[in-house]
Design an enzyme around this catalytic site. Structure first.
Site, short mmCIF file in Angstrom:
data_model
loop_
_atom_site.label_atom_id
_atom_site.label_comp_id
_atom_site.label_asym_id
_atom_site.label_seq_id
_atom_site.Cartn_x
_atom_site.Cartn_y
_atom_site.Cartn_z
N ASN A 10 31.49 31.14 -15.16
CA ASN A 10 30.70 31.38 -13.96
C ASN A 10 31.32 32.58 -13.24
OD1 ASN A 10 29.44 31.33 -11.49
ND2 ASN A 10 30.24 29.32 -10.87
N LYS A 12 30.33 34.17 -10.68
CA LYS A 12 30.15 34.16 -9.22
C LYS A 12 29.80 35.57 -8.72
CE LYS A 12 33.10 30.13 -8.94
NZ LYS A 12 34.05 29.33 -8.18
N HIS A 96 25.67 24.34 -7.84
CA HIS A 96 27.11 24.56 -7.71
C HIS A 96 27.55 24.21 -6.29
CE1 HIS A 96 30.95 26.59 -7.43
NE2 HIS A 96 31.00 26.53 -8.74
N GLU A 98 29.40 25.60 -4.26
CA GLU A 98 29.36 26.71 -3.29
C GLU A 98 27.95 26.89 -2.74
OE1 GLU A 98 31.26 29.55 -5.87
OE2 GLU A 98 33.13 28.43 -5.63
N GLU A 168 32.58 18.93 -11.24
CA GLU A 168 33.51 19.85 -10.59
C GLU A 168 33.96 19.28 -9.25
OE1 GLU A 168 32.87 24.14 -12.09
OE2 GLU A 168 31.48 23.82 -10.46
N GLY A 174 38.79 26.80 -7.46
CA GLY A 174 39.42 28.00 -6.90
C GLY A 174 40.70 27.72 -6.13
N SER A 214 39.53 25.05 -11.58
CA SER A 214 40.83 25.60 -11.96
C SER A 214 41.20 25.35 -13.42
CB SER A 214 41.93 25.08 -11.03
OG SER A 214 41.66 25.48 -9.69
P1 PGA Z 1 37.46 27.91 -10.73
O1 PGA Z 1 35.87 27.75 -10.50
O2 PGA Z 1 37.68 27.84 -12.22
O3 PGA Z 1 37.79 29.26 -10.15
O4 PGA Z 1 38.12 26.79 -10.02
C1 PGA Z 1 35.11 26.83 -11.23
C2 PGA Z 1 33.68 26.85 -10.75
O5 PGA Z 1 33.46 26.99 -9.54
O6 PGA Z 1 32.73 26.73 -11.55
#
Ligand code: PGA
Length: 257
Positions: A10, A12, A96, A98, A168, A174, A214
């Protein structure tokens, strides 16, 4: 049942078109030998067509990061599932965390987006997961159950064959804090149980449930080694071709074992 592992990146809000072409090319070249693990990259909308020209005849599939549920009309700034399909993309990340956190996503809008994506022939990667507060209150199972029921309300078992689920935990995205393999496995098993109850064993056995939050080269193997973890949705570590490739290599190794 054949074990499947699918690694999705992803991207982003990262990468101009030029940068996206470069990263896609590197990922393609470094993974030509991958036979068993599935690979998906999800660049920003603006780069989908160009990245498609790079990956169209290889083992890297293309996905978007969101879809709007209307087909067309006066919805300034939105992108329909049909438009995404026309770029050559096959997948779309939906719901997601976010999107929930910053853009007002709800279980209901997730459901609308999934329906629109399926209707256009896209395969949704549907995200669920609890916040830190919810985990500390011990309501992870309730939250994930509500999200799964809401996302897939009214869906047929047949439609579910085109779905990937990504668990997730929001507190792991993140942050560098990964769920332990046991913590993740516990929720993955719950999700598979829920899918089995709603849509039957065959759907539950075959559905890909990715872990996200992560995921890095050094923790990929232990997470992917869990019985109910069928892949990873990778954020930060997918922006570097070498670290994304190392995660794919961990998946391929497990599949060849
Ligand atoms: P990350 O993000 O690997 O940076 O934690 C995962 C995601 O949001 O899909």
């Amino acid at each position: 049942m054949n074990r499947k592992i699918v690694i999705a990146g992803n991207w982003k809000l990262h990468k101009t078109n030029q940068e996206a072409l470069q990263l896609a090319n590197q990922i393609k070249i470094k993974n030509t030998h991958i036979k068993k693990a599935g690979i998906i990259i999800c660049p920003p909308f603006t780069a989908l067509s160009e990245v498609h020209s790079v990956v169209k005849d290889c083992n890297v599939a293309l996905g978007a990061q969101n879809v709007y549920w209307e087909k067309q009309g006066a919805f300034t700034g939105e992108i329909s599932a049909g438009m995404i399909k026309s770029t050559g993309a096959v997948y779309a990340i939906i719901g997601h965390s976010e999107r929930h956190q910053y853009f007002g996503e709800t279980d209901e809008t997730v459901n609308k987006r999934i329906n629109a994506a399926l209707e256009a022939g896209l395969k949704p990667i549907v995200c669920v997961g609890e916040t830190l507060e919810e985990r500390e209150k011990n309501i992870t199972a309730q939250v994930v159950t509500r999200q799964i029921k809401g996302a897939f309300a009214g869906m047929s078992a047949d439609a579910m064959k085109n779905i990937i689920i990504a668990y997730e935990p929001v507190w792991a995205i993140g942050t560098g804090k990964t769920a332990t393999p046991d913590q993740a496995q516990e929720v993955h098993a719950l999700i598979r149980q829920l899918i089995s109850k709603e849509f039957g064993n065959a759907v539950a056995d075959n559905i890909v449930i990715q872990y996200g939050g992560s995921v890095k080269p050094d923790n990929a193997e232990s997470l992917l080694g869990q019985k109910d973890i069928d892949g990873a949705l990778v954020g930060g570590a997918c922006l570097d071709a070498d670290s994304f490739t190392a995660i794919i290599a961990a998946a391929e190794k497990l599949l060849q074992a």
